[in-house]
Write a protein that holds these residues in place. Structure first.
Motif, PDB file in Angstrom:
ATOM      1  N   LYS A 232       0.818  -1.208   0.000  1.00 57.68           N
ATOM      2  CA  LYS A 232       0.000   0.000   0.000  1.00 57.68           C
ATOM      3  C   LYS A 232       0.854   1.262   0.000  1.00 57.68           C
ATOM      4  O   LYS A 232       1.839   1.366   0.721  1.00 57.68           O
ATOM      5  CB  LYS A 232      -0.918   0.016   1.228  1.00 57.68           C
ATOM      6  CG  LYS A 232      -1.988  -1.056   1.197  1.00 57.68           C
ATOM      7  CD  LYS A 232      -2.693  -1.217   2.524  1.00 57.68           C
ATOM      8  CE  LYS A 232      -3.601  -0.065   2.840  1.00 57.68           C
ATOM      9  NZ  LYS A 232      -4.414  -0.343   4.046  1.00 57.68           N
ATOM     10  N   GLY A 233       0.440   2.226  -0.818  1.00 56.35           N
ATOM     11  CA  GLY A 233       1.042   3.553  -0.810  1.00 56.35           C
ATOM     12  C   GLY A 233      -0.050   4.580  -0.968  1.00 56.35           C
ATOM     13  O   GLY A 233      -1.081   4.307  -1.592  1.00 56.35           O
ATOM     14  N   ALA A 234       0.143   5.759  -0.398  1.00 60.28           N
ATOM     15  CA  ALA A 234      -0.909   6.777  -0.467  1.00 60.28           C
ATOM     16  C   ALA A 234      -0.323   8.154  -0.232  1.00 60.28           C
ATOM     17  O   ALA A 234       0.770   8.305   0.309  1.00 60.28           O
ATOM     18  CB  ALA A 234      -2.005   6.481   0.573  1.00 60.28           C
ATOM     19  N   VAL A 235      -1.093   9.154  -0.650  1.00 62.49           N
ATOM     20  CA  VAL A 235      -0.785  10.540  -0.331  1.00 62.49           C
ATOM     21  C   VAL A 235      -1.993  11.142   0.383  1.00 62.49           C
ATOM     22  O   VAL A 235      -3.094  10.589   0.365  1.00 62.49           O
ATOM     23  CB  VAL A 235      -0.434  11.366  -1.589  1.00 62.49           C
ATOM     24  CG1 VAL A 235       0.890  10.910  -2.170  1.00 62.49           C
ATOM     25  CG2 VAL A 235      -1.541  11.267  -2.628  1.00 62.49           C
ATOM     26  N   ASP A 236      -1.753  12.283   1.022  1.00 60.74           N
ATOM     27  CA  ASP A 236      -2.787  12.924   1.846  1.00 60.74           C
ATOM     28  C   ASP A 236      -3.519  14.022   1.070  1.00 60.74           C
ATOM     29  O   ASP A 236      -3.019  14.550   0.069  1.00 60.74           O
ATOM     30  CB  ASP A 236      -2.155  13.542   3.099  1.00 60.74           C
ATOM     31  CG  ASP A 236      -1.467  12.515   3.987  1.00 60.74           C
ATOM     32  OD1 ASP A 236      -1.813  11.322   3.884  1.00 60.74           O
ATOM     33  OD2 ASP A 236      -0.606  12.920   4.781  1.00 60.74           O
ATOM     34  N   LEU A 237      -4.694  14.363   1.569  1.00 58.92           N
ATOM     35  CA  LEU A 237      -5.477  15.468   1.034  1.00 58.92           C
ATOM     36  C   LEU A 237      -5.895  16.378   2.176  1.00 58.92           C
ATOM     37  O   LEU A 237      -6.003  15.943   3.326  1.00 58.92           O
ATOM     38  CB  LEU A 237      -6.727  14.958   0.312  1.00 58.92           C
ATOM     39  CG  LEU A 237      -6.536  14.186  -0.992  1.00 58.92           C
ATOM     40  CD1 LEU A 237      -7.888  13.658  -1.476  1.00 58.92           C
ATOM     41  CD2 LEU A 237      -5.912  15.072  -2.062  1.00 58.92           C
ATOM     42  N   THR A 238      -6.152  17.633   1.863  1.00 54.24           N
ATOM     43  CA  THR A 238      -6.630  18.578   2.867  1.00 54.24           C
ATOM     44  C   THR A 238      -8.128  18.797   2.670  1.00 54.24           C
ATOM     45  O   THR A 238      -8.583  19.140   1.576  1.00 54.24           O
ATOM     46  CB  THR A 238      -5.888  19.927   2.759  1.00 54.24           C
ATOM     47  OG1 THR A 238      -4.489  19.688   2.948  1.00 54.24           O
ATOM     48  CG2 THR A 238      -6.376  20.897   3.818  1.00 54.24           C
TER      49      THR A 238
ATOM     50  N   VAL B 225      -5.750  17.999   7.369  1.00 56.14           N
ATOM     51  CA  VAL B 225      -5.135  16.984   6.524  1.00 56.14           C
ATOM     52  C   VAL B 225      -5.776  15.634   6.810  1.00 56.14           C
ATOM     53  O   VAL B 225      -5.834  15.192   7.960  1.00 56.14           O
ATOM     54  CB  VAL B 225      -3.619  16.906   6.765  1.00 56.14           C
ATOM     55  CG1 VAL B 225      -2.992  15.782   5.942  1.00 56.14           C
ATOM     56  CG2 VAL B 225      -2.963  18.239   6.409  1.00 56.14           C
ATOM     57  N   VAL B 226      -6.296  15.004   5.769  1.00 55.99           N
ATOM     58  CA  VAL B 226      -6.866  13.660   5.877  1.00 55.99           C
ATOM     59  C   VAL B 226      -5.837  12.678   5.337  1.00 55.99           C
ATOM     60  O   VAL B 226      -5.341  12.826   4.218  1.00 55.99           O
ATOM     61  CB  VAL B 226      -8.186  13.541   5.082  1.00 55.99           C
ATOM     62  CG1 VAL B 226      -8.742  12.127   5.191  1.00 55.99           C
ATOM     63  CG2 VAL B 226      -9.193  14.560   5.584  1.00 55.99           C
ATOM     64  N   LYS B 227      -5.502  11.683   6.148  1.00 51.13           N
ATOM     65  CA  LYS B 227      -4.458  10.738   5.776  1.00 51.13           C
ATOM     66  C   LYS B 227      -4.958   9.684   4.797  1.00 51.13           C
ATOM     67  O   LYS B 227      -6.020   9.097   4.985  1.00 51.13           O
ATOM     68  CB  LYS B 227      -3.914  10.031   7.030  1.00 51.13           C
ATOM     69  CG  LYS B 227      -2.972  10.891   7.870  1.00 51.13           C
ATOM     70  CD  LYS B 227      -2.519  10.147   9.112  1.00 51.13           C
ATOM     71  CE  LYS B 227      -1.697   8.927   8.799  1.00 51.13           C
ATOM     72  NZ  LYS B 227      -0.324   9.267   8.353  1.00 51.13           N
ATOM     73  N   ASN B 228      -4.169   9.503   3.738  1.00 50.78           N
ATOM     74  CA  ASN B 228      -4.244   8.335   2.861  1.00 50.78           C
ATOM     75  C   ASN B 228      -5.524   8.152   2.051  1.00 50.78           C
ATOM     76  O   ASN B 228      -5.870   7.010   1.728  1.00 50.78           O
ATOM     77  CB  ASN B 228      -4.023   7.050   3.677  1.00 50.78           C
ATOM     78  CG  ASN B 228      -2.730   7.050   4.437  1.00 50.78           C
ATOM     79  OD1 ASN B 228      -1.771   7.709   4.052  1.00 50.78           O
ATOM     80  ND2 ASN B 228      -2.685   6.324   5.537  1.00 50.78           N
ATOM     81  N   PRO B 229      -6.266   9.206   1.667  1.00 53.15           N
ATOM     82  CA  PRO B 229      -7.472   8.926   0.887  1.00 53.15           C
ATOM     83  C   PRO B 229      -7.200   8.609  -0.580  1.00 53.15           C
ATOM     84  O   PRO B 229      -8.057   8.061  -1.266  1.00 53.15           O
ATOM     85  CB  PRO B 229      -8.272  10.230   1.012  1.00 53.15           C
ATOM     86  CG  PRO B 229      -7.221  11.281   1.130  1.00 53.15           C
ATOM     87  CD  PRO B 229      -6.106  10.642   1.921  1.00 53.15           C
ATOM     88  N   ALA B 230      -6.011   8.947  -1.077  1.00 55.54           N
ATOM     89  CA  ALA B 230      -5.675   8.695  -2.479  1.00 55.54           C
ATOM     90  C   ALA B 230      -4.455   7.788  -2.517  1.00 55.54           C
ATOM     91  O   ALA B 230      -3.361   8.185  -2.126  1.00 55.54           O
ATOM     92  CB  ALA B 230      -5.376  10.011  -3.204  1.00 55.54           C
ATOM     93  N   GLY B 231      -4.663   6.544  -2.972  1.00 58.59           N
ATOM     94  CA  GLY B 231      -3.546   5.612  -2.902  1.00 58.59           C
ATOM     95  C   GLY B 231      -3.650   4.473  -3.899  1.00 58.59           C
ATOM     96  O   GLY B 231      -4.581   4.396  -4.706  1.00 58.59           O
TER      97      GLY B 231
END
Length: 358
Positions: free
Chosen positions: A133-139, A144-150
Motif C-alpha cells: 500500500k502507498g498513499a498521499v494525503d489530502l486537505t 489533513v486527511v491521511k491516505n485517501p488517495a492511494g
C-alpha cells in the motif's frame, strides 16, 4: 505463474534481504531512480556515494514526515523518474512517508515500474514497507486527511539494513515497537505471552511483525475480502489524533493511543472483556511504552467536536451511513469488525478529554 511474469506491482510474496546497504546496493541495476530521505543521507554519509556508484538516473531527496505524502512531493519523484523505462527500478530509502509516496510513484511511472523498499525506521520496517500500500494525503476543510488517495503496488524486494536502525531515537524505536505490538496483540496470543515475559530483541521484533503482517496480506492482498481490516486496529482514532496534532504526534504514537481508545469502545459495546482490555493496555505501557492518556486528552481538547466528526467521516474505513468501521479486540490475538455509531464514541468523549480510562 512466476513473479517474472506478474504485472508491475501485482501481489508477490515478500523477498526480504538482510545485510549492509553497501552489500545489498551492489545488486541495484544501473540507471535506477532512488528516493532518499534527506535526514537519513546526512546521518549515513556513505549512502549517497554508494548509490552514485550505481550510476542512477536520478537521486530524489525528500524531507521525511507527513509533508512527503503530498502531491508536490509526488510530482518531484515523478519528474525524477521521467526517463525511467518500464523495466526500471525505483528504490525507496527512508521511513514510511518516503516509502508511501515512492509506492504511488512506482505505480504511476510508465504504468508501473519495479519497486524496492529500504525502510530506515523501525515503523517502516515492521509495517508500511510491507503489504503493497502507498498513499498521499489530502486537505479537507483545512484539516489533513491521511491516505485517501492511494494504490496497491507490491515491492519486489525489501532490504533490511540494521545499520539504519542504530541512528533512531528512543521515540522512533517506541513508535515502531507500538505498531509491531499491535500486530502481536491482535493476531498472535502465544507470541503476546512470550513478549510479555521477555521483550524481544529488535531484529526478532521486525521479523515477527513482518511475518504476522504477511500472513494477513497474503490472504487478502488488495483488501477485497476485508481480512486486512485487522491491521487497522488502533488506526481509526489514531489518524484523528495525528491530524489534530498537525502531525506533531507520530503515526506510531497515534496508533498506540488509538488502540487505547479502541479498547474503550470495545468495552463499552461488550466486545472487549474488561480483563482483556486491562492486559492489553498494561502490555502496551510496559512493553513498547504507549504515551499516556493525558496526551490523547490534550489533543482532543484542542479540536472542536465538529472537526473530529469531519475527520472520522472522511476516514476511508467509514461505512456508507457514516458509522465507524472499527477493529475491536475480542480476546488477545482475536479481533472483530464492528460498525460504531457516533453516539457510541461520543459517550466516551468526557473521559477521553480528561485523560482517564472510562
Amino acid at each position: 505463474m512466476t513473479t517474472a511474469f506478474l504485472p508491475p506491482g501485482a501481489y508477490r510474496p515478500p523477498v526480504d534481504r538482510w545485510g549492509t546497504f553497501a552489500r545489498l546496493a551492489a545488486s541495484l541495476p544501473e540507471g535506477s531512480v532512488a528516493v532518499v530521505d534527506r535526514t537519513v543521507a546526512k546521518l549515513h554519509p556513505t549512502l549517497l556515494p554508494t548509490l552514485e556508484a550505481r550510476r542512477p538516473r536520478a537521486i530524489v531527496q525528500l524531507t521525511g514526515g507527513e509533508s512527503a505524502k503530498s502531491f508536490t512531493a509526488l510530482e518531484k519523484v515523478l519528474a525524477g523518474g521521467l526517463s525511467l523505462p518500464r523495466s526500471g527500478t525505483l528504490l525507496a530509502v527512508g521511513g514510511g512517508t518516503v516509502g508511501d509516496v515512492s509506492t504511488v510513484a512506482a505505480h504511476l511511472l510508465k504504468r508501473g515500474v519495479r519497486l524496492v523498499q529500504v525502510p530506515t525506521t523501525l515503523l517502516a520496517a515492521v509495517d508500511s514497507s510491507l503489504g503493497g500500500k502507498g498513499a498521499v494525503d489530502l486537505t479537507v476543510r483545512g484539516r489533513v486527511v491521511k491516505n485517501p488517495a492511494g494504490v496497491f503496488h507490491y515491492a519486489e524486494e525489501g532490504w533490511l539494513c540494521p545499520e539504519f536502525f542504530t541512528t533512531l531515537s528512543e521515540t522512533q524505536v517506541r513508535e515502531g515497537s507500538l505498531e509491531a505490538w499491535k500486530m502481536v496483540i491482535s493476531l498472535d496470543a502465544s507470541l503476546f505471552r512470550r513478549y510479555v515475559r521477555t521483550p524481544p530483541a529488535l531484529t526478532k521484533l521486525v521479523k515477527d511483525a513482518r511475518r504476522l503482517k504477511e500472513s494477513v496480506c497474503s490472504q487478502d492482498p488488495y483488501e477485497h475480502q476485508g481480512l486486512r481490516r485487522v491491521l487497522n486496529f488502533g488506526h481509526t482514532f489514531g489518524h484523528v489524533l495525528e491530524s489534530v496534532s498537525h502531525f506533531k504526534l507520530s503515526h506510531g504514537d497515534g496508533v498506540g493511543l488509538g488502540m487505547l481508545l479502541a479498547l474503550d469502545v470495545g468495552r463499552l459495546l461488550g466486545v472487549t472483556p474488561g480483563d482483556v482490555a486491562a492486559r492489553a493496555e498494561e502490555a502496551l505501557a510496559n512493553g513498547p511504552g504507549v504515551p499516556g492518556r493525558e496526551r490523547a486528552a490534550a489533543l482532543l481538547r484542542r479540536a472542536p467536536l465538529k472537526d473530529i466528526v469531519t475527520l472520522l467521516g472522511a476516514d476511508k474505513k467509514a461505512g456508507s451511513a457514516g458509522e465507524l468501521r472499527m477493529v475491536l479486540l475480542s480476546a488477545i490475538g482475536t479481533t472483530e469488525v464492528h460498525d460504531v455509531a457516533e453516539h457510541t464514541w461520543r459517550e466516551l468523549w468526557p473521559a477521553w478529554t480528561k485523560g482517564v480510562r472510562p
